[in-house]
Enzyme design. Structure first.
Site, PDB file in Angstrom:
ATOM      1  N   ARG A 124     122.282  42.143  -0.252  1.00  0.00           N
ATOM      2  CA  ARG A 124     121.517  43.278   0.260  1.00  0.00           C
ATOM      3  C   ARG A 124     121.692  43.352   1.771  1.00  0.00           C
ATOM      4  NH1 ARG A 124     115.500  42.685  -2.152  1.00  0.00           N
ATOM      5  NH2 ARG A 124     115.035  43.503  -0.082  1.00  0.00           N
TER       6      ARG A 124
ATOM      7  N   ARG B  72     101.471  46.322   0.736  1.00  0.00           N
ATOM      8  CA  ARG B  72     102.115  45.596   1.823  1.00  0.00           C
ATOM      9  C   ARG B  72     101.392  45.792   3.140  1.00  0.00           C
ATOM     10  NH1 ARG B  72     107.668  45.078  -0.240  1.00  0.00           N
ATOM     11  NH2 ARG B  72     108.970  43.940   1.201  1.00  0.00           N
TER      12      ARG B  72
ATOM     13  N   ARG C  46     121.223  34.546  -0.554  1.00  0.00           N
ATOM     14  CA  ARG C  46     121.081  35.003  -1.942  1.00  0.00           C
ATOM     15  C   ARG C  46     121.916  36.251  -2.224  1.00  0.00           C
ATOM     16  NH1 ARG C  46     115.054  37.898  -2.402  1.00  0.00           N
ATOM     17  NH2 ARG C  46     115.650  39.785  -1.285  1.00  0.00           N
TER      18      ARG C  46
ATOM     19  N   ARG D  12     112.172  41.208   9.101  1.00  0.00           N
ATOM     20  CA  ARG D  12     111.312  41.417   7.918  1.00  0.00           C
ATOM     21  C   ARG D  12     110.179  40.395   7.870  1.00  0.00           C
ATOM     22  NH1 ARG D  12     115.507  41.145   3.330  1.00  0.00           N
ATOM     23  NH2 ARG D  12     113.772  41.379   1.887  1.00  0.00           N
TER      24      ARG D  12
ATOM     25  N   LYS E 151     108.768  36.489  -5.531  1.00  0.00           N
ATOM     26  CA  LYS E 151     107.965  37.480  -6.258  1.00  0.00           C
ATOM     27  C   LYS E 151     108.786  38.126  -7.381  1.00  0.00           C
ATOM     28  CE  LYS E 151     106.968  40.056  -2.646  1.00  0.00           C
ATOM     29  NZ  LYS E 151     107.713  39.337  -1.600  1.00  0.00           N
TER      30      LYS E 151
HETATM   31  P1  AMP Z   1     111.541  44.306  -1.175  1.00  0.00           P
HETATM   32  O1  AMP Z   1     112.576  44.481  -2.228  1.00  0.00           O
HETATM   33  O2  AMP Z   1     110.148  44.166  -1.713  1.00  0.00           O
HETATM   34  O3  AMP Z   1     111.908  43.213  -0.195  1.00  0.00           O
HETATM   35  O4  AMP Z   1     111.519  45.675  -0.338  1.00  0.00           O
HETATM   36  C1  AMP Z   1     112.658  46.128   0.355  1.00  0.00           C
HETATM   37  C2  AMP Z   1     112.261  47.156   1.390  1.00  0.00           C
HETATM   38  O5  AMP Z   1     111.685  48.301   0.750  1.00  0.00           O
HETATM   39  C3  AMP Z   1     111.218  46.709   2.402  1.00  0.00           C
HETATM   40  O6  AMP Z   1     111.770  45.963   3.471  1.00  0.00           O
HETATM   41  C4  AMP Z   1     110.663  48.067   2.856  1.00  0.00           C
HETATM   42  O7  AMP Z   1     111.570  48.722   3.727  1.00  0.00           O
HETATM   43  C5  AMP Z   1     110.634  48.850   1.559  1.00  0.00           C
HETATM   44  N1  AMP Z   1     109.359  48.654   0.840  1.00  0.00           N
HETATM   45  C6  AMP Z   1     109.183  48.064  -0.374  1.00  0.00           C
HETATM   46  N2  AMP Z   1     107.899  48.076  -0.734  1.00  0.00           N
HETATM   47  C7  AMP Z   1     107.224  48.681   0.280  1.00  0.00           C
HETATM   48  C8  AMP Z   1     105.850  48.966   0.514  1.00  0.00           C
HETATM   49  N3  AMP Z   1     104.883  48.636  -0.373  1.00  0.00           N
HETATM   50  N4  AMP Z   1     105.522  49.577   1.676  1.00  0.00           N
HETATM   51  C9  AMP Z   1     106.448  49.937   2.575  1.00  0.00           C
HETATM   52  N5  AMP Z   1     107.760  49.689   2.428  1.00  0.00           N
HETATM   53  C10 AMP Z   1     108.162  49.070   1.284  1.00  0.00           C
END
Ligand code: AMP
Length: 210
Positions: free
Chosen positions: A152, A88, A124, A163, A13
């Site tokens: 990360r 999400r 990554r 996740r 994404k």
């Molecule tokens: P990402 O970079 O999209 O993988 O997001 C990293 C982390 O941020 C996720 O594992 C959640 O802990 C939090 N997060 C990001 N977007 C959301 C969302 N829309 N709703 C809830 N938690 C989020």
């Protein structure tokens, strides 16, 4: 054009979002990036969400909805935006419909099997400055902006599996949510980013020509 990017963590994404943003000249809004920035800057929000992110859990819906609501009301979102990592949950998707009564134009669903995303995520590196991701290798600086690359914390293998489970339970139902609204473009997310982008653009040009 208002685009939602949907797919498991590691489905591409972020990578596709950057390309879409450059091609269509609309901002990419990554909730994960916004939250990580808040953690790095040690803001009140960052302190609230740090442990949640590290554990691979979801930040409460009301919190993330208010962040998005504020962000998409900015001037730079007038011509559209790309949502990467939001919505999400089904509640977030309903909230987005309330905030945006005219709805999104298309939800690009990047379909990548779970075993592939586990491998991609645990192998990554992410740029601390611009958030770009690269397969782990010899480089330590980001080829895009020269920021430092790091792994990360939530990309460590044990958290990655959690996740994916969170994704399956809370986010995967959004595929049917958007399909039932005729807003879903399902894309094979396997292969090189350039090839995936071609597929994404082909779907988007169908939407814009309607
Ligand atoms: P990402 O970079 O999209 O993988 O997001 C990293 C982390 O941020 C996720 O594992 C959640 O802990 C939090 N997060 C990001 N977007 C959301 C969302 N829309 N709703 C809830 N938690 C989020």
């Amino acid at each position: 054009m208002r685009i939602v990017l949907l797919g498991p963590p590691g489905s591409g994404k972020g990578t596709q979002g950057v390309r879409l943003s450059e091609t269509h000249n609309i901002p990419q809004i990554s909730t994960g990036e916004m939250l990580r920035r808040a953690v790095a800057d040690e803001t009140v929000l960052g302190k609230k969400v740090q442990k949640i992110i590290q554990g691979g859990m979801l930040v409460p819906d009301d919190l993330i909805v208010s962040i998005i609501e504020e962000r998409i009301s900015n001037e730079d979102c007038r011509e559209g935006f790309i949502l990467d990592g939001f919505p999400r949950t089904t509640d977030q998707a309903h909230a987005l419909e309330r905030v945006l009564p005219e709805s999104v134009d298309v939800t690009v669903y990047l379909n990548v099997p779970a075993e592939v995303v586990v491998k991609r995520l645990s192998g990554r590196m992410t740029c601390r400055e611009c958030g770009a991701v690269f397969p782990r290798g010899d480089i330590s600086l980001c080829p895009v902006c020269a920021g430092a690359l790091y792994q990360r914390e939530d990309d460590l293998k044990s958290t990655v599996e959690h996740r994916i489970r969170v994704y399956m339970k809370h986010t995967a139902p959004l595929v049917d949510f958007y399909r039932s609204r005729n807003k879903l473009a399902e894309i094979d997310g396997m292969g090189e980013p350039d090839d995936v982008f071609e597929r994404v653009e082909a779907e988007i040009s169908q939407v814009t020509s309607q």
